[in-house]
Design a protein around this motif. Sequence first.
Motif, PDB file in Angstrom:
ATOM      1  N   MET A 183       3.736  24.206   2.393  1.00 66.30           N
ATOM      2  CA  MET A 183       4.144  23.503   3.715  1.00 66.30           C
ATOM      3  C   MET A 183       5.261  22.629   3.477  1.00 66.30           C
ATOM      4  SD  MET A 183       2.435  24.937   5.745  1.00 66.30           S
ATOM      5  CE  MET A 183       3.094  24.414   7.308  1.00 66.30           C
ATOM      6  N   GLY A 184       6.277  22.527   4.266  1.00 67.83           N
ATOM      7  CA  GLY A 184       7.474  21.646   3.981  1.00 67.83           C
ATOM      8  C   GLY A 184       6.933  20.269   4.399  1.00 67.83           C
ATOM      9  N   GLU A 185       7.618  19.105   3.969  1.00 64.51           N
ATOM     10  CA  GLU A 185       6.965  17.676   4.049  1.00 64.51           C
ATOM     11  C   GLU A 185       7.230  17.110   5.508  1.00 64.51           C
ATOM     12  OE1 GLU A 185       9.030  18.780   1.496  1.00 64.51           O
ATOM     13  OE2 GLU A 185       7.566  18.735  -0.009  1.00 64.51           O
ATOM     14  N   PHE A 186       6.188  16.241   5.882  1.00 65.05           N
ATOM     15  CA  PHE A 186       6.295  15.432   7.049  1.00 65.05           C
ATOM     16  C   PHE A 186       7.097  14.235   6.438  1.00 65.05           C
ATOM     17  CE2 PHE A 186       2.026  17.439   8.015  1.00 65.05           C
ATOM     18  CZ  PHE A 186       2.450  18.077   9.344  1.00 65.05           C
ATOM     19  N   ASN A 187       8.479  14.492   6.819  1.00 61.43           N
ATOM     20  CA  ASN A 187       9.542  13.327   6.020  1.00 61.43           C
ATOM     21  C   ASN A 187       9.028  11.875   7.118  1.00 61.43           C
ATOM     22  OD1 ASN A 187      10.800  15.000   4.356  1.00 61.43           O
ATOM     23  ND2 ASN A 187      12.195  15.826   6.132  1.00 61.43           N
ATOM     24  N   ASP A 188       8.555  12.121   8.157  1.00 57.06           N
ATOM     25  CA  ASP A 188       8.618  11.019   9.169  1.00 57.06           C
ATOM     26  C   ASP A 188       7.262  10.163   8.651  1.00 57.06           C
ATOM     27  OD1 ASP A 188      10.706  11.211  10.695  1.00 57.06           O
ATOM     28  OD2 ASP A 188       9.630  12.295  12.279  1.00 57.06           O
ATOM     29  N   TYR A 189       6.412  10.815   7.953  1.00 58.09           N
ATOM     30  CA  TYR A 189       5.158  10.205   7.324  1.00 58.09           C
ATOM     31  C   TYR A 189       5.035  10.432   5.848  1.00 58.09           C
ATOM     32  CZ  TYR A 189       3.514   9.902  11.864  1.00 58.09           C
ATOM     33  OH  TYR A 189       3.530   9.819  13.421  1.00 58.09           O
ATOM     34  N   LYS A 190       6.219  10.409   5.047  1.00 61.38           N
ATOM     35  CA  LYS A 190       6.644  10.541   3.567  1.00 61.38           C
ATOM     36  C   LYS A 190       5.617   9.014   3.102  1.00 61.38           C
ATOM     37  CE  LYS A 190      11.290   8.691   3.460  1.00 61.38           C
ATOM     38  NZ  LYS A 190      12.822   9.157   2.927  1.00 61.38           N
ATOM     39  N   PHE A 198       0.605  -1.131   0.226  1.00 59.13           N
ATOM     40  CA  PHE A 198       0.099   0.059  -0.120  1.00 59.13           C
ATOM     41  C   PHE A 198       0.808   1.146  -0.040  1.00 59.13           C
ATOM     42  CE2 PHE A 198      -3.159  -2.915   2.057  1.00 59.13           C
ATOM     43  CZ  PHE A 198      -3.992  -2.853   1.207  1.00 59.13           C
ATOM     44  N   SER A 199       2.031   1.221   0.280  1.00 54.65           N
ATOM     45  CA  SER A 199       2.786   2.507   0.618  1.00 54.65           C
ATOM     46  C   SER A 199       4.120   2.340  -0.345  1.00 54.65           C
ATOM     47  CB  SER A 199       3.204   2.514   2.045  1.00 54.65           C
ATOM     48  OG  SER A 199       4.226   3.852   2.252  1.00 54.65           O
ATOM     49  N   THR A 200       4.697   3.571  -0.610  1.00 57.62           N
ATOM     50  CA  THR A 200       6.014   3.704  -1.347  1.00 57.62           C
ATOM     51  C   THR A 200       6.885   3.875  -0.520  1.00 57.62           C
ATOM     52  OG1 THR A 200       5.614   6.268  -1.382  1.00 57.62           O
ATOM     53  CG2 THR A 200       4.801   5.024  -3.378  1.00 57.62           C
ATOM     54  N   SER A 201       6.676   4.120   0.841  1.00 60.31           N
ATOM     55  CA  SER A 201       7.812   3.984   1.756  1.00 60.31           C
ATOM     56  C   SER A 201       7.353   3.585   3.122  1.00 60.31           C
ATOM     57  CB  SER A 201       7.953   5.736   2.163  1.00 60.31           C
ATOM     58  OG  SER A 201       9.156   5.896   2.926  1.00 60.31           O
ATOM     59  N   PRO A 202       7.523   2.039   2.973  1.00 61.42           N
ATOM     60  CA  PRO A 202       7.101   1.409   4.385  1.00 61.42           C
ATOM     61  C   PRO A 202       8.232   1.945   5.449  1.00 61.42           C
ATOM     62  CG  PRO A 202       7.227  -0.129   2.635  1.00 61.42           C
ATOM     63  CD  PRO A 202       7.711   1.321   1.863  1.00 61.42           C
ATOM     64  N   GLY A 203       7.564   1.876   6.538  1.00 61.75           N
ATOM     65  CA  GLY A 203       8.316   2.342   7.981  1.00 61.75           C
ATOM     66  C   GLY A 203       7.965   3.801   8.158  1.00 61.75           C
ATOM     67  N   ASN A 204       7.563   4.502   7.192  1.00 62.80           N
ATOM     68  CA  ASN A 204       7.064   6.090   7.481  1.00 62.80           C
ATOM     69  C   ASN A 204       5.451   6.204   7.081  1.00 62.80           C
ATOM     70  OD1 ASN A 204       9.874   7.190   7.666  1.00 62.80           O
ATOM     71  ND2 ASN A 204      10.209   6.155   5.794  1.00 62.80           N
ATOM     72  N   VAL A 205       4.979   5.451   7.758  1.00 61.85           N
ATOM     73  CA  VAL A 205       3.317   5.660   7.660  1.00 61.85           C
ATOM     74  C   VAL A 205       2.774   5.928   9.025  1.00 61.85           C
ATOM     75  CG1 VAL A 205       1.329   4.128   6.860  1.00 61.85           C
ATOM     76  CG2 VAL A 205       3.249   4.136   5.525  1.00 61.85           C
ATOM     77  N   THR A 206       3.158   5.334  10.077  1.00 64.68           N
ATOM     78  CA  THR A 206       2.397   5.278  11.440  1.00 64.68           C
ATOM     79  C   THR A 206       3.453   5.114  12.482  1.00 64.68           C
ATOM     80  OG1 THR A 206       0.514   4.273  12.360  1.00 64.68           O
ATOM     81  CG2 THR A 206       2.029   2.589  11.568  1.00 64.68           C
TER      82      THR A 206
END
Length: 447
Positions: free
Chosen positions: A251-258, A207-215
Amino acid sequence: MKSRLILALVAAAPLAAQATDGYFANGYGMKSIGMGGAAVAVAQEPFGGAVNPGAMTFLGNEWQLGLSWFSPRRDAERTGTGPAGMDAYADSGSTNFFIPEFGVNWRHSPQLAFGITVYGNGGMNTDYSGGQISNASACTAFWQNNPVGPYNLLCGQGDLGVDLMQLIIAPYASWQPIKGQSFGIAPVIAYQRFKAEGLQLFDNPLFSTSPGNVTNRGYDNAWGFGVRLGYMGQFTDQFAIGASWQSKTSMGEFNDYKGLFAQEGGFDIPSSFTVGVALRPTSQWLIAVDFERIFYDDAPSVNNPLAYMYACVPPSFGGQGARDKCLGGSSGAGFGWQNVNVWKIGVQYMLDDRWTLRAGYNHTQNPITPPNVTFNIIAPGVVQDQYHIGSTYRIDSVSEVTGAFMYAANNSLSGPSFFTPFGLPPTTTETIAMKQYQLGVAYSRKF
């Protein structure tokens, strides 16, 4: 003193979260809130940076400090799953928030005014406890038959929810080149912070392009900039019009939730415009009507439909393997919020030299559509009808206290479950609901 107040409000920003007109505040300033948020053609409070910087040449030297108690009540329910074992209900905790606001207006001359507004722009907050769904449910299939439950409403683990908060600092200038015709500009400096919990089901390459940065990454922060432009025309003592436009705040990105938000953590604040009129049929009465349009399609993370996720998954799971449609992708799935219209109607009556009474009504379209209900369990911004009252007590010639109360009637929305194509019966329905209370007080003083 004023600079210390502004710093204190910035420090208090983590306490603020509200959502009435979608995820924006219903009004700014207690007098405005008492009138349903109608204020674009009225100059009663030093909140030009939040409402209409063009109105501030019509206001004298004044500062105002306010605090609101805001209480949203949210719940979600899934029904019709039968043997899949995913029928569930939960209501959200975190029902008490305190929202500060501050504004000051310096009228340099009848033609020129400066000021600054510091306020909570809005936000989203949910906090559902987990454990509603057992291991003996369809959630297990998503975990490759390796039960890690009991699960929350989105088949994740532990508490489920999000916390988005926005603070705006908006200095402004207002200029009246022709008597009765005033224009203004307010640079918008925005700060927001966000966290998400319990979305483990989506934290994987499916589901995600960046697992580990979803939740469950804790809080992340971002700063951004935009601008608000405003105009107010006072054509007679009885009639005024106003208009205000705020650009998209980049806004700048939420890198921890990319891996959650589209465009690798992007979460811009949408643009909006407001037009309104104010009528004073007598010296005691004021009637104000505003129309606002909010453009949620400025923010792909908010506007993109949840259905993009079906295209994201590989063909072996019935999808198209379109990775740009995955959570975090360049066109990633989102909450599916559509643009909305908001109507604000307020009346004010000056009872005597001490007391002024107010009432208002605020109606917004529901930004959420039925196909997007599942993901909006964590962001149930479905409130539509709000009822307001307020009053001001004049203490002396330079100071006064204003109070306001708002009740947003319970509203619900049902739609088909996102999980249906992955094994749930086609009759599976999810319902989200919310109602709200707000009570605030402000002190203002002329100088």
